[in-house]
Design a protein around this motif. Structure first.
Motif, mmCIF file in Angstrom:
data_model
loop_
_atom_site.group_PDB
_atom_site.id
_atom_site.type_symbol
_atom_site.label_atom_id
_atom_site.label_comp_id
_atom_site.label_asym_id
_atom_site.label_seq_id
_atom_site.Cartn_x
_atom_site.Cartn_y
_atom_site.Cartn_z
ATOM 1 N N ARG A 191 -1.509 4.092 -2.029
ATOM 2 C CA ARG A 191 -1.965 4.176 -0.637
ATOM 3 C C ARG A 191 -3.480 4.190 -0.593
ATOM 4 N N GLN A 192 -4.023 3.439 0.351
ATOM 5 C CA GLN A 192 -5.477 3.427 0.516
ATOM 6 C C GLN A 192 -5.909 4.701 1.196
ATOM 7 N N ARG A 193 -6.952 5.252 0.687
ATOM 8 C CA ARG A 193 -7.490 6.475 1.284
ATOM 9 C C ARG A 193 -8.696 6.102 2.133
ATOM 10 N N THR A 194 -8.744 6.681 3.314
ATOM 11 C CA THR A 194 -9.903 6.441 4.167
ATOM 12 C C THR A 194 -10.906 7.539 3.917
ATOM 13 N N GLN A 251 0.817 -1.214 0.000
ATOM 14 C CA GLN A 251 0.000 0.000 0.000
ATOM 15 C C GLN A 251 0.853 1.268 0.000
#
Length: 60
Positions: free
Chosen positions: A55-58, A23
């Motif tokens: 990168r995973q976005r919240t 990620q």
């Protein structure tokens, strides 16, 4: 396709896969690929890859 181009495509694929798996966490990608941080950043620049794209976005 000539060997150097095939090697570059393979290398780009490995870097991209490691970025996705971790990620975009640079330290983990470096460890997985056995690369110094600067070398990884050089390869990211060479292949037009950005760690932040992995990168995973919240969402709030």
């Amino acid at each position: 396709m000539a060997l150097p181009q095939q090697v570059e495509l393979f290398e780009k694929s490995l870097v991209s896969q490691a970025l996705a798996h971790h990620q975009g966490r640079i330290n983990e990608v470096c460890e997985t690929l056995g690369l110094p941080r600067k070398t990884l950043y050089d390869k990211l620049r060479k292949y037009g890859l950005k760690a932040e794209d992995y990168r995973q976005r919240t969402r709030h």
